[in-house]
Design a protein around this motif. Sequence first.
Motif, PDB file in Angstrom:
ATOM      1  N   PHE A 264       0.835  -1.206   0.000  1.00 44.64           N
ATOM      2  CA  PHE A 264       0.000   0.000   0.000  1.00 44.64           C
ATOM      3  C   PHE A 264       0.872   1.259   0.000  1.00 44.64           C
ATOM      4  N   TYR A 265       1.887   1.260   0.858  1.00 47.46           N
ATOM      5  CA  TYR A 265       2.738   2.450   0.993  1.00 47.46           C
ATOM      6  C   TYR A 265       3.523   2.709  -0.286  1.00 47.46           C
ATOM      7  N   ARG A 266       4.096   1.663  -0.850  1.00 44.82           N
ATOM      8  CA  ARG A 266       4.922   1.853  -2.046  1.00 44.82           C
ATOM      9  C   ARG A 266       4.079   2.215  -3.262  1.00 44.82           C
ATOM     10  N   ARG A 267       2.867   1.662  -3.336  1.00 45.96           N
ATOM     11  CA  ARG A 267       2.008   2.051  -4.451  1.00 45.96           C
ATOM     12  C   ARG A 267       1.553   3.499  -4.288  1.00 45.96           C
ATOM     13  N   ALA A 268       1.298   3.905  -3.049  1.00 37.05           N
ATOM     14  CA  ALA A 268       0.948   5.311  -2.806  1.00 37.05           C
ATOM     15  C   ALA A 268       2.092   6.228  -3.222  1.00 37.05           C
ATOM     16  N   ASP A 276      -0.893  10.941  -9.631  1.00 39.56           N
ATOM     17  CA  ASP A 276      -2.245  10.395  -9.453  1.00 39.56           C
ATOM     18  C   ASP A 276      -2.542  10.480  -7.950  1.00 39.56           C
ATOM     19  N   TYR A 277      -2.828  11.694  -7.503  1.00 38.78           N
ATOM     20  CA  TYR A 277      -2.939  11.947  -6.069  1.00 38.78           C
ATOM     21  C   TYR A 277      -4.160  11.274  -5.438  1.00 38.78           C
ATOM     22  N   LYS A 278      -5.240  11.147  -6.203  1.00 35.94           N
ATOM     23  CA  LYS A 278      -6.438  10.520  -5.666  1.00 35.94           C
ATOM     24  C   LYS A 278      -6.167   9.055  -5.315  1.00 35.94           C
ATOM     25  N   SER A 279      -5.538   8.330  -6.242  1.00 34.61           N
ATOM     26  CA  SER A 279      -5.220   6.920  -5.984  1.00 34.61           C
ATOM     27  C   SER A 279      -4.221   6.791  -4.845  1.00 34.61           C
ATOM     28  N   SER A 280      -3.291   7.713  -4.790  1.00 30.29           N
ATOM     29  CA  SER A 280      -2.302   7.706  -3.713  1.00 30.29           C
ATOM     30  C   SER A 280      -2.986   7.880  -2.365  1.00 30.29           C
ATOM     31  N   PHE A 281      -3.920   8.821  -2.294  1.00 31.00           N
ATOM     32  CA  PHE A 281      -4.626   9.081  -1.045  1.00 31.00           C
ATOM     33  C   PHE A 281      -5.445   7.865  -0.614  1.00 31.00           C
ATOM     34  N   GLU A 282      -6.087   7.189  -1.585  1.00 32.39           N
ATOM     35  CA  GLU A 282      -6.875   5.992  -1.256  1.00 32.39           C
ATOM     36  C   GLU A 282      -5.991   4.899  -0.646  1.00 32.39           C
ATOM     37  N   LYS A 299       2.856  11.102   7.238  1.00 27.26           N
ATOM     38  CA  LYS A 299       3.580  12.190   6.567  1.00 27.26           C
ATOM     39  C   LYS A 299       3.234  12.226   5.087  1.00 27.26           C
ATOM     40  N   LEU A 300       3.195  11.057   4.448  1.00 28.54           N
ATOM     41  CA  LEU A 300       2.862  10.993   3.030  1.00 28.54           C
ATOM     42  C   LEU A 300       1.437  11.473   2.794  1.00 28.54           C
ATOM     43  N   GLN A 301       0.535  11.152   3.706  1.00 27.91           N
ATOM     44  CA  GLN A 301      -0.845  11.601   3.586  1.00 27.91           C
ATOM     45  C   GLN A 301      -0.930  13.131   3.578  1.00 27.91           C
ATOM     46  N   GLN A 302      -0.156  13.778   4.454  1.00 28.36           N
ATOM     47  CA  GLN A 302      -0.129  15.238   4.504  1.00 28.36           C
ATOM     48  C   GLN A 302       0.367  15.819   3.183  1.00 28.36           C
ATOM     49  N   GLU A 303       1.419  15.207   2.634  1.00 33.66           N
ATOM     50  CA  GLU A 303       1.980  15.690   1.365  1.00 33.66           C
ATOM     51  C   GLU A 303       0.970  15.544   0.224  1.00 33.66           C
ATOM     52  N   VAL A 304       0.295  14.395   0.180  1.00 33.08           N
ATOM     53  CA  VAL A 304      -0.680  14.161  -0.887  1.00 33.08           C
ATOM     54  C   VAL A 304      -1.887  15.074  -0.711  1.00 33.08           C
ATOM     55  N   ASN A 305      -2.295  15.314   0.533  1.00 31.45           N
ATOM     56  CA  ASN A 305      -3.392  16.240   0.828  1.00 31.45           C
ATOM     57  C   ASN A 305      -3.108  17.616   0.257  1.00 31.45           C
ATOM     58  N   GLN A 306      -1.896  18.073   0.460  1.00 29.35           N
ATOM     59  CA  GLN A 306      -1.501  19.384  -0.051  1.00 29.35           C
ATOM     60  C   GLN A 306      -1.601  19.442  -1.567  1.00 29.35           C
ATOM     61  N   SER A 307      -1.214  18.346  -2.228  1.00 28.35           N
ATOM     62  CA  SER A 307      -1.286  18.299  -3.697  1.00 28.35           C
ATOM     63  C   SER A 307      -2.733  18.239  -4.190  1.00 28.35           C
ATOM     64  N   LEU A 308      -3.599  17.556  -3.410  1.00 31.87           N
ATOM     65  CA  LEU A 308      -5.005  17.471  -3.779  1.00 31.87           C
ATOM     66  C   LEU A 308      -5.710  18.817  -3.631  1.00 31.87           C
TER      67      LEU A 308
END
Length: 309
Positions: A264-268, A276-282, A299-308
């Motif tokens: 999950f982490y590596r695919r995100a 593909d921020y939506k898929s990453s967030f999922e 931490k990765l969730q915060q980064e992806v949130n910012q991009s979304l």
Amino acid sequence: MAPKLSDSVEGLRAAGNQSFRNGQFAEAAALYSRALRALEAQGSSNPGEESILYSNRAVCHLKDGNCKDCIKDCTLALALVPFSLKPLLRRASAYEALEKYPLAYVDYKTALQIDDRVTSALEGINRMSRALMDSLGPEWRLKLPLTPLVPVSAQKRWESLPPECHRERAKSKFRETTTAKSRVPSAGDVERARVLKEEGNELVKKGNHKKAIEKYSESLSFSDVESATYSNRALCHLVLKQYKEAVKDCTEALRLDGRNVKAFYRRAQAYKALKDYKSSFEDISCLLQLEPRNGPAQKLQQEVNQSLN
């Protein structure tokens, strides 16, 4: 006339359970033996009940230090109901007490295939790994008996899968069906695959990710049912910035094991690199359902949130 409760299989098992709770292990074992004889006298086949009685008697033997009879009873229980957790763990403990570390390792490893959350099995694997390293040296894994491959139908890891991640469970079921239709790897193939995976792991530690990919690919050519091999190869693809290949490998890993946190982490990470921020967030959301305190994922969730946003 109906048998008295104390003379019935159910009554004898209940009495055995009470004696066991009271610390009267020899008495409990005798009651389980009587229950087994009563079950045999009934004449009807009940492998589930018989397996439980053998497993219960086994733990009495284990408590009394009678490891050999514990192993015998656990083996009988497993012959009746393969891949039952309790007899596997009890037999592993008995093997460990007798210093038969390779056999204990195999039983603990098999138990973890059934349910990777069993603390006693995780702790047992760690103890056995250290003991085997000390007694057999760095290549101890090559000297072990083959670990049985537990079918997905016998695995308990799916029971607590988060609802929003059920798509991975569905993929796993699809994978189970399609794999059953393809060539089943022989015991020799499975062992060769394991050795090649370990060689790949060593290459990753040395930073040789290209060569590691070759080893993991060769491993998968012998047996493609090991989720970790795919997620390990995905890590190499990530390091080499081969993000689409990383996504494919992680997806394959999750089809085999819908609780593979690393996949999950590596695919995100790969989806994020592909924007593909939506898929990453999922994927991060699924991971955090499994491990809410996973710091790198937070931490990765915060980064992806910012991009979304």
